[in-house]
Design an enzyme around this catalytic site. Sequence first.
Site, mmCIF file in Angstrom:
data_model
loop_
_atom_site.group_PDB
_atom_site.id
_atom_site.type_symbol
_atom_site.label_atom_id
_atom_site.label_comp_id
_atom_site.label_asym_id
_atom_site.label_seq_id
_atom_site.Cartn_x
_atom_site.Cartn_y
_atom_site.Cartn_z
ATOM 1 C CB CYS A 2 -0.945 0.088 1.183
ATOM 2 S SG CYS A 2 -2.141 -1.243 1.256
ATOM 3 N NE ARG A 27 4.592 1.722 0.201
ATOM 4 C CZ ARG A 27 5.246 1.827 1.351
ATOM 5 N NH1 ARG A 27 6.480 2.268 1.370
ATOM 6 N NH2 ARG A 27 4.669 1.499 2.475
ATOM 7 C CD1 TRP A 77 0.248 -6.186 -2.552
ATOM 8 C CD2 TRP A 77 -0.307 -6.799 -0.475
ATOM 9 N NE1 TRP A 77 0.687 -7.466 -2.360
ATOM 10 C CE2 TRP A 77 0.356 -7.878 -1.090
ATOM 11 C CE3 TRP A 77 -0.754 -6.960 0.836
ATOM 12 C CZ2 TRP A 77 0.592 -9.081 -0.456
ATOM 13 C CZ3 TRP A 77 -0.518 -8.162 1.479
ATOM 14 C CH2 TRP A 77 0.149 -9.205 0.821
ATOM 15 C CG ASN A 103 -0.236 2.561 3.651
ATOM 16 O OD1 ASN A 103 -1.086 2.604 2.782
ATOM 17 N ND2 ASN A 103 0.969 3.105 3.522
ATOM 18 N N GLY A 104 -1.932 -0.604 6.386
ATOM 19 C CA GLY A 104 -1.869 -1.361 7.634
ATOM 20 C C GLY A 104 -3.098 -2.227 7.824
ATOM 21 C CD GLU A 487 18.219 -13.422 -2.741
ATOM 22 O OE1 GLU A 487 17.437 -13.876 -1.903
ATOM 23 O OE2 GLU A 487 17.991 -12.375 -3.367
ATOM 24 C CE LYS A 491 15.499 -11.531 -5.843
ATOM 25 N NZ LYS A 491 15.836 -11.402 -4.467
ATOM 26 C CD GLU A 494 11.392 -12.027 -4.779
ATOM 27 O OE1 GLU A 494 12.605 -11.921 -5.060
ATOM 28 O OE2 GLU A 494 10.802 -11.226 -4.047
ATOM 29 C CG HIS A 510 18.984 -37.211 2.728
ATOM 30 N ND1 HIS A 510 19.250 -38.448 3.283
ATOM 31 C CD2 HIS A 510 20.173 -36.562 2.663
ATOM 32 C CE1 HIS A 510 20.539 -38.532 3.565
ATOM 33 N NE2 HIS A 510 21.117 -37.404 3.196
ATOM 34 C CE LYS A 609 12.549 -3.006 -2.778
ATOM 35 N NZ LYS A 609 13.385 -4.153 -3.199
#
Length: 614
Positions: A2, A27, A77, A103-104, A487, A491, A494, A510, A609
């Site tokens: 947001c 964001r 969002w 926001n929140g 990582e 990437k 995402e 395993h 973000k």
Amino acid sequence: MCGIVGYIGNKPAVDILLEGLTNLEYRGYDSAGVAVNVEGKVELYKAEGKLQNLKNIVQEKYEHISKSVIGIGHIRWATHGVPSVTNAHPHTCNCGKVAIVHNGIIENYKELRAKLEANGCTFRSQTDTETIAHLVASKYAQTKDLTEAVRIATKEIEGAYAIAVIHQDVKNTIVATRRNAPLVIGFGEGENFVASDVPALIQYTKKAMYLDDNQIVTLTPDSVKVIDENNNSIPLKIENLPWEPVALSKMGYKHFMLKEIHEQPDIVRNVLTGKLKNIDENISLSEVTLDKDKLKDLKRIQIVACGTSLHAALVGKYIIEELCGIPVDVEASSEYIYRTTITDENTLVIGVSQSGETADTITAIRQAKKKGSHILIVTNRPDSTMAREADSLVPVNAGIEVSVAATKSYMAQVISFYLLAIYMAEIKNSASKEELIKIKHELIVLPQKIEQILNHKSDIQKCAKAFSGHKDFIFIARGINYATALEGALKLKEISYINATGYSAGELKHGPIAMLDESMPVLSILMKGKVYEKILSNAEEAKARNAKLIAVTNSDDIKLDELFDSIIRVPDIEEILSPALAIVPLQLLAYYIAEFLGKDVDQPRNLAKSVTVE
Ligand code: AGP
């Protein structure tokens, strides 16, 4: 996650709101809206999906809408309720006079909603935010003062919020407040701004003030007044923002992510500046305020972080344990906060965060602080909530990162961990001088080695093209590069939505090996050192199951050409430094695969973000 923008002044507010929201797009969001006051009437314009949809709506009535010199805007969002025009902000009360962006998450919104409905309010959306609009309207009806209405309304709200409010009858005022969500005020000449992050206002002013929790700001074109929750006046603490507007330009690159990957050599140089002056001199980290005797006595370190920052923390664990001999636990903040954590004044707790606003990490460090631990924050945002709560603050100086997929901030975090580990090892005398000199030397030459990879990116592009048709990937590594495998896989998933998983190579047999066949490429991070031969054997095992193999390696052994279907060669480097180099081709590989697949690289679906809700 947001984004809020508010403007009051002498220019068409809608221009500044849309520009500000554009600069907050990174964001992550799924709908957008603005509220303006045209000729004494609050009007809302909203759209689902990309900001461009809202811009198109505004364009059709631009002459009319641009008459307003006050407004609030929002990108949403979705948390409560699907992404839709009805759920998009701003929200209004029933008479339509109060408009609010938020926001929140309001935790007690169900109770509030039931109470408000019992008092005659009719709700139109599924959001928690709409309760605030009705609540503020009811308080305004009692007080006839918008600031006071917001102040007493927020006393009834539980949860996290940054909000901005306008009222039709108070034409010259925006009121905004926050609790556990960021909010910054921008000061102009005859105009003022409020936003959830600096990029929304940096092109208009560099004079800003960060609001603290429970403070309430009242903006008019010519004044800014801040009070606390008890109505005490708060002096303005205006600071000069370090950001340059150019940080928000792609500088000729197709995407911010590609630009940010290319910034990494300079980022390494920036992080080292002033700290690593000469390989014979000790690292200087004046930011670490932990007493040197206490540092020598540390019994353990806990690192809390999320996502990419968590992977940087895993590299940090390896280096600190190797050089300082202090046991380090790394844990996802979201796990750390819901169990009994053993921490005390002999534990150093490190929070790692690009944004400094990640809700889970903020909660984790607050819990540790209560138990007496020294809190060291490694962040790219020295202006963030986490930075303000830190006992020691290590700013990573990566500049603003716009792409949702973190790249340069990861690099800066990893380099900061090298500096921190060497700094501690020098105080503790826990590693040999030769070893530390070798690492310092490698750090200094690292930017050139990254540049060499960037100069040969066409090889990575070819590999990306060849493998872009696969639906699943496995990344394997061992030791210090286990974090690199995690990582690299993160990437890829995402930004391309490919199912990529990082495994410790020894774990392959395993379980995960059951998945291997010709449809499942296995990418090995094969850097020379302790575990090189081991990873090679693990790659052989994958080959025997018909998997297609890719290697990222600093070995020039030509025998590898027989085993691997594709090899991405990187310059030679000491094993302990290799995560900082091996990640670069993986970032590029993810980027080019996503680009070949035509994905929205900088703003991948469903991601934000800055994740400001738990
Ligand atoms: C990174 O590419 C991701 N977008 C995400 O995992 C991110 O690292 C995570 O949300 C943590 O954010 P922070 O570093 O701002 O705390």
